[in-house]
Design a protein around this motif. Sequence first.
Motif, mmCIF file in Angstrom:
data_model
loop_
_atom_site.group_PDB
_atom_site.id
_atom_site.type_symbol
_atom_site.label_atom_id
_atom_site.label_comp_id
_atom_site.label_asym_id
_atom_site.label_seq_id
_atom_site.Cartn_x
_atom_site.Cartn_y
_atom_site.Cartn_z
ATOM 1 N N TYR A 405 0.820 -1.091 -0.035
ATOM 2 C CA TYR A 405 0.116 -0.137 -0.019
ATOM 3 C C TYR A 405 0.898 1.237 0.086
ATOM 4 O O TYR A 405 1.847 1.343 0.746
ATOM 5 C CB TYR A 405 -1.162 0.017 1.196
ATOM 6 C CG TYR A 405 -1.630 1.271 1.507
ATOM 7 C CD1 TYR A 405 -2.834 1.610 0.295
ATOM 8 C CD2 TYR A 405 -1.561 2.082 2.355
ATOM 9 C CE1 TYR A 405 -3.724 2.666 0.496
ATOM 10 C CE2 TYR A 405 -2.165 3.109 2.609
ATOM 11 C CZ TYR A 405 -3.318 3.435 1.825
ATOM 12 O OH TYR A 405 -4.158 4.742 1.762
ATOM 13 N N ALA A 410 -4.425 7.695 -0.944
ATOM 14 C CA ALA A 410 -5.920 8.184 -0.145
ATOM 15 C C ALA A 410 -6.145 9.532 -0.708
ATOM 16 O O ALA A 410 -7.387 9.803 -1.072
ATOM 17 C CB ALA A 410 -5.252 8.555 1.336
ATOM 18 N N GLN A 423 -3.458 7.435 9.083
ATOM 19 C CA GLN A 423 -3.707 6.210 8.169
ATOM 20 C C GLN A 423 -3.394 4.974 8.893
ATOM 21 O O GLN A 423 -4.130 3.854 9.057
ATOM 22 C CB GLN A 423 -3.182 6.120 6.834
ATOM 23 C CG GLN A 423 -3.623 7.590 5.951
ATOM 24 C CD GLN A 423 -3.418 7.093 4.518
ATOM 25 O OE1 GLN A 423 -3.547 5.975 3.838
ATOM 26 N NE2 GLN A 423 -2.682 8.128 3.750
ATOM 27 N N VAL A 456 -7.608 2.261 0.712
ATOM 28 C CA VAL A 456 -8.100 3.689 0.462
ATOM 29 C C VAL A 456 -9.608 3.853 0.904
ATOM 30 O O VAL A 456 -9.894 4.815 1.659
ATOM 31 C CB VAL A 456 -7.873 4.225 -0.906
ATOM 32 C CG1 VAL A 456 -8.607 5.658 -1.199
ATOM 33 C CG2 VAL A 456 -6.503 3.994 -1.296
#
Length: 800
Positions: A405, A410, A423, A456
């Motif tokens: 990721y 985002a 996050q 996300v």
Amino acid sequence: MKFSLEWLRWFLDTSASATEMAEALNRIGLEVDALEDPAEKLAGFRVAEVLAAAPHPQADRLQVLSVSLGEGEPLQVVCGASNARAGMKGVLGLPGAVVPANGMELRKSAIRGVESNGMMCSVRELQLGDEHEGIIELPGDAPVGASFAQWRGASPVFDVAITPNRPDCMGVQGIARDLAAAGIGTLKPRATEPVPGSFACPVAIRIEDEEGCPAFYGRVIRGVRNGASPEWMQQRLIAAGQRPISALVDVTNYLMLAFGRPAHVYDLAKLSGAMVARRAREGEQVLALNGKSYTLNDSMTVIADEVQVHDIAGIMGGEHSGVTEATSDVLLEIAYFAPERIGATGRRLGLASDARTRFERGVDPAFLDEGLEILTALILRICGGEASEVVRAGSPPSEPRRIAYDPALAERLGGVAIEEPEQRRILEALGFAVSPDWQVTAPRRRHDIEGPADIVEEVVRINGLDRVASVPLPRVDGVARPTATPQQALERRLRRAAAARGLHEAVTWSFLPQAQAEAFAPAEGALWVLENPISEEMKAMRPSLLPGLLAAAGRNRDRGVAGLRLLEIGRRYLRASDGTSDERPTLGLLLAGEKQPRGWADGRANGFDAFDAKAEALALLHEAGAPVEKLQVMGPDAAGPGPQFHPGQSATLRLGPKLVLARFGALHPRVLEAFDVEGPVVAAELFLDALPERKGGGFARPPHSPPALQAVTRDFAFLVPADLPAGELARAVRGADKANIVDARIFDRFDGPGVPEGQVSLAVEVVLQPGAASFTEADLRGITERIVVTAGKLGAVLRG
């Protein structure tokens, strides 16, 4: 999914109000459909004490109670409950209160001649359970005069719409986890202590269908007492819309609603030998807990002993092995079933249940041991007994999904800039494991996490969907380009034209009962029949728009509508010769009943005929850009209009001998009888996929240049063979002199005296348009001669 605030706070340590929680749930993508406060339903119901109970003077089964609310004078209440007596405390509904069970508003009234100032209530009347043998008896320490709702601690109830991709939120714990991640309180730690077994499990557990049931855990508890579940559990189940049944059943429902984990309890005395997860045998039957019998096939997974099936795996248990008040020994089942298998079985059987909803979406495969320990502890706590050792067959899927990721996604995908530490906090609060290099491991309960975009979504929604800014799409400079496709523009144009002609648009189902669909199928084998229909009444895809319109006409005629003009634009579905789906855009219209109501001129109503359907079809084809002046009217043949139409009152409109653009006419009496509609009914279908493309094109219309000279009209009367279509004569006359003739139309038909047998007289009006100069007599004679010669080729003779 419904749950109470009190239940939610059992998992979540928070001081937030119900309204604040509802707002937070909406912000994080869990839509709250409703937030109800049961205290509002119980307004006007108070704790009361019965001071005295005397027989009713006019009724043997009634009593006259003297009831105290702790202040003022005692109230007189007439009551028919057998348990009403002096000294007890109960719930009094005062005048003006509304009984939740039936919506009846209480008022002061006389019952058999004795005044009653309200009603002493039962459990069922207040929708607190099913008990109705007598009125509610409250503990002796209940405060007289207090609001019953406040004393009972009625808790607001949330109704949250859980999307199919979030089975982890189909338990109250999952809801609490999301709220805690969003900053609404803290998720309370719940340590599950293993319950040691005191004896070996006497029931063998096996798996013979590993594909359908990868894991099957179980244990026996002996010496249980299956009475009523405790009040706290009943209140939570009632808030969730569940009816308390018995302690053993309620405990399994409680586990499912609290943790999203379905389980099952069998009466051990009703089992024979080992319990096996296997494929059902073809034709095998089971009587389910809903009282219905189901015939199974070999694609379905079941739980069975050596004698019979006891459970449609993951969907519903069997009636035979269900627990009762006499049950003393039970077998607990907690398993992991393949979601695809559960969904297919449920659809094939037409059987829905709360368990199926969770299993087919995917339950937590890591919760088997913990779920079984919670279930065991609850049963031992409520029902007593002694637990055996746990037997485990198979193992659930255990491979975690690991995703690389990038936190920058985002903002790039979600449109919100979120700091990396935030996050990381959000993901870890949701149970994700995040490595320093942002390798994210999803918890096994999150079947919906497949890639970075899903991560996300988690980060953005917990951060708050309300923080996603509304950003308009970029626009190009200048005049905006049309977004509608040519097909969409055509359909819009046809809708406007039809509305202008007085037609009312209908929208009917694309699915039909198979018998109705077969009545309009163009050929054998052309019908699409669904394997998994919504219902048996919606089993076939429509091969024509006319069955839906005909059914709509029948419903309207049954309700007294005198005249109907219906239109629908949609798709009809046919099976192509290669077995693939063939979807075709179509316009259908139907005219039924009175075309014109009766009036003073003739005293009776006029109905529709085939020519009305033809006129509508031609007008709409003209609006669609079809060359209507070139169309041929052709009678019934292999290409149409089909057996659904009256053979003597129907035809097709074709461009050439093969290209059918429309069919019209009166529907066959046999079809009207099948649909239970009184005739006559006329209809038309325009096949929009067959329309030729319009030549030229372009956004603007060509400029209109009115002719400088006035048009000239001439009338001709021809004797023609009786079987000659009038349209062919008009088309021939129109083409006799294309330079000068702009239109020709039939305006009269006569077959009376003076007309030879086998012939009819057709009168044609011809419109001539001069160009640079007016017509001379010689010009008109030449045009007339060309018209007569051309008509003569069809066997037409100019009348004297």
